[in-house]
Each structure stands twice: as C-alpha cells, then as structure tokens.
Write a protein that holds these residues in place. Structure first.
Motif, PDB file in Angstrom:
ATOM      1  N   PRO A 133      43.208 -29.670  -9.963  1.00 51.24           N
ATOM      2  CA  PRO A 133      44.039 -28.644  -9.317  1.00 51.24           C
ATOM      3  C   PRO A 133      43.216 -27.808  -8.347  1.00 51.24           C
ATOM      4  CG  PRO A 133      43.716 -28.131 -11.644  1.00 51.24           C
ATOM      5  CD  PRO A 133      43.093 -29.463 -11.393  1.00 51.24           C
ATOM      6  N   THR A 134      43.883 -27.311  -7.332  1.00 58.41           N
ATOM      7  CA  THR A 134      43.205 -26.460  -6.359  1.00 58.41           C
ATOM      8  C   THR A 134      43.695 -25.021  -6.513  1.00 58.41           C
ATOM      9  OG1 THR A 134      44.849 -26.893  -4.640  1.00 58.41           O
ATOM     10  CG2 THR A 134      42.926 -28.336  -4.699  1.00 58.41           C
ATOM     11  N   TYR A 135      42.811 -24.104  -6.231  1.00 55.25           N
ATOM     12  CA  TYR A 135      43.103 -22.682  -6.284  1.00 55.25           C
ATOM     13  C   TYR A 135      42.656 -22.106  -4.952  1.00 55.25           C
ATOM     14  CZ  TYR A 135      43.247 -23.914 -11.175  1.00 55.25           C
ATOM     15  OH  TYR A 135      43.541 -24.528 -12.359  1.00 55.25           O
ATOM     16  N   ASP A 136      43.609 -21.573  -4.209  1.00 55.52           N
ATOM     17  CA  ASP A 136      43.354 -21.107  -2.846  1.00 55.52           C
ATOM     18  C   ASP A 136      42.770 -22.247  -2.008  1.00 55.52           C
ATOM     19  OD1 ASP A 136      43.499 -19.150  -0.848  1.00 55.52           O
ATOM     20  OD2 ASP A 136      41.453 -18.447  -1.220  1.00 55.52           O
ATOM     21  N   GLY A 137      43.247 -23.473  -2.302  1.00 58.11           N
ATOM     22  CA  GLY A 137      42.844 -24.653  -1.551  1.00 58.11           C
ATOM     23  C   GLY A 137      41.530 -25.283  -1.974  1.00 58.11           C
ATOM     24  N   VAL A 138      40.896 -24.772  -3.032  1.00 63.50           N
ATOM     25  CA  VAL A 138      39.588 -25.280  -3.451  1.00 63.50           C
ATOM     26  C   VAL A 138      39.696 -25.924  -4.836  1.00 63.50           C
ATOM     27  CG1 VAL A 138      37.193 -24.652  -3.932  1.00 63.50           C
ATOM     28  CG2 VAL A 138      38.454 -23.432  -2.153  1.00 63.50           C
ATOM     29  N   PRO A 139      39.210 -27.176  -4.988  1.00 63.98           N
ATOM     30  CA  PRO A 139      39.220 -27.834  -6.302  1.00 63.98           C
ATOM     31  C   PRO A 139      37.958 -27.465  -7.098  1.00 63.98           C
ATOM     32  CG  PRO A 139      38.504 -29.386  -4.658  1.00 63.98           C
ATOM     33  CD  PRO A 139      38.804 -28.099  -3.933  1.00 63.98           C
ATOM     34  N   PHE A 140      37.940 -26.279  -7.690  1.00 67.45           N
ATOM     35  CA  PHE A 140      36.764 -25.803  -8.405  1.00 67.45           C
ATOM     36  C   PHE A 140      36.457 -26.652  -9.633  1.00 67.45           C
ATOM     37  CE2 PHE A 140      38.235 -21.868  -6.388  1.00 67.45           C
ATOM     38  CZ  PHE A 140      37.056 -21.448  -5.793  1.00 67.45           C
ATOM     39  N   LYS A 141      35.174 -26.749  -9.944  1.00 63.89           N
ATOM     40  CA  LYS A 141      34.760 -27.306 -11.225  1.00 63.89           C
ATOM     41  C   LYS A 141      34.680 -26.117 -12.176  1.00 63.89           C
ATOM     42  CE  LYS A 141      31.399 -30.137 -13.572  1.00 63.89           C
ATOM     43  NZ  LYS A 141      30.169 -30.913 -13.483  1.00 63.89           N
ATOM     44  N   ILE A 142      35.335 -26.228 -13.343  1.00 67.68           N
ATOM     45  CA  ILE A 142      35.449 -25.119 -14.278  1.00 67.68           C
ATOM     46  C   ILE A 142      34.953 -25.566 -15.644  1.00 67.68           C
ATOM     47  CG2 ILE A 142      37.064 -23.489 -15.340  1.00 67.68           C
ATOM     48  CD1 ILE A 142      38.984 -24.332 -12.957  1.00 67.68           C
ATOM     49  N   LYS A 143      34.161 -24.710 -16.279  1.00 67.87           N
ATOM     50  CA  LYS A 143      33.684 -24.974 -17.639  1.00 67.87           C
ATOM     51  C   LYS A 143      34.182 -23.850 -18.542  1.00 67.87           C
ATOM     52  CE  LYS A 143      29.460 -27.280 -16.140  1.00 67.87           C
ATOM     53  NZ  LYS A 143      27.990 -27.286 -16.217  1.00 67.87           N
ATOM     54  N   THR A 144      34.789 -24.210 -19.650  1.00 72.39           N
ATOM     55  CA  THR A 144      35.274 -23.242 -20.626  1.00 72.39           C
ATOM     56  C   THR A 144      34.718 -23.628 -21.984  1.00 72.39           C
ATOM     57  OG1 THR A 144      37.314 -23.082 -19.355  1.00 72.39           O
ATOM     58  CG2 THR A 144      37.330 -22.088 -21.519  1.00 72.39           C
ATOM     59  N   LYS A 145      34.155 -22.642 -22.687  1.00 70.04           N
ATOM     60  CA  LYS A 145      33.586 -22.936 -23.998  1.00 70.04           C
ATOM     61  C   LYS A 145      33.616 -21.691 -24.868  1.00 70.04           C
ATOM     62  CE  LYS A 145      28.927 -21.982 -22.391  1.00 70.04           C
ATOM     63  NZ  LYS A 145      27.607 -22.500 -22.123  1.00 70.04           N
TER      64      LYS A 145
END
Length: 113
Positions: free
Chosen positions: A25-37
C-alpha cells in the motif's frame, strides 16, 4: 534452448518482484517499508513499536503508514480486537513532533484492552 529457458525464468522472477512491490500500500504516494513489533512480548503484546523506513520521502505519508500499521497490529497480530491505541506521539496529530532515527520514523503505542 537453455539460454531461452534461463531468460524466461529470469524475466518471470523479476516480474514477480515488481508485482510484490506494487501490492504494497502507498501512503501519500509512497510505498513505505514498515516494521511493527512488540516492545517485550514476554511481558505484553499490547505495547508495540512501529518503524517507518525512509520517512523523509513524505512525513505525512509516514504518519498515515504508522497509524495504519498500529491498527493492523492491535487487531490482527496482538489479537486485542480493537483499534483504540494510546500513542507516545500520535501519528494522526499533524502538530506532533516526529521522532526520526537515521531517516526512520519511530512510534510507540499501546493497544487498548
């Protein structure tokens, strides 16, 4: 013949990588890499950290990505069944000062029980 098969296989492999990136998914046009832990899963899965890599690409997008990742974490991974989160820095507050570490936006939250 072997060269043709190798060319087809490498094309398919590259196409697979490209389509996986497009599915992010993109947020404000950017496909960020996200880490959640979780902060410490032995203590509680309710306390968690979200890291949005390369947040400098769009700080607004990084905020949206963190908020979405937090809700997904609390609902799915932690199993709390609620999207209520207490944040140290609320990603939905545009006035809140972001914590950036080497270009990565770091958020900490607690899932409501």
């Amino acid at each position: 013949m072997i060269l043709s098969v190798a060319l087809v296989l490498s094309t398919v492999a590259l196409a697979g990588c490209d389509s996986a990136k497009k599915k992010r998914p993109t947020y404000d046009g950017v496909p960020f890499k996200i880490k959640t832990k979780p902060v410490d899963k032995k203590v509680s899965r309710a306390n968690f950290i979200v890291q949005v890599l390369d947040a400098n690409q769009s700080l607004d997008g990084a905020r949206l990505a963190a908020a979405h990742a937090g809700v997904s974490y609390c609902l799915s991974e932690a199993g709390y069944g609620t999207s209520d989160i207490t944040w140290d820095v609320n990603p939905r507050d545009p006035e809140a000062q972001l914590r950036l570490v080497d270009g990565t936006a770091v958020f900490q939250g607690t899932c409501a029980s």
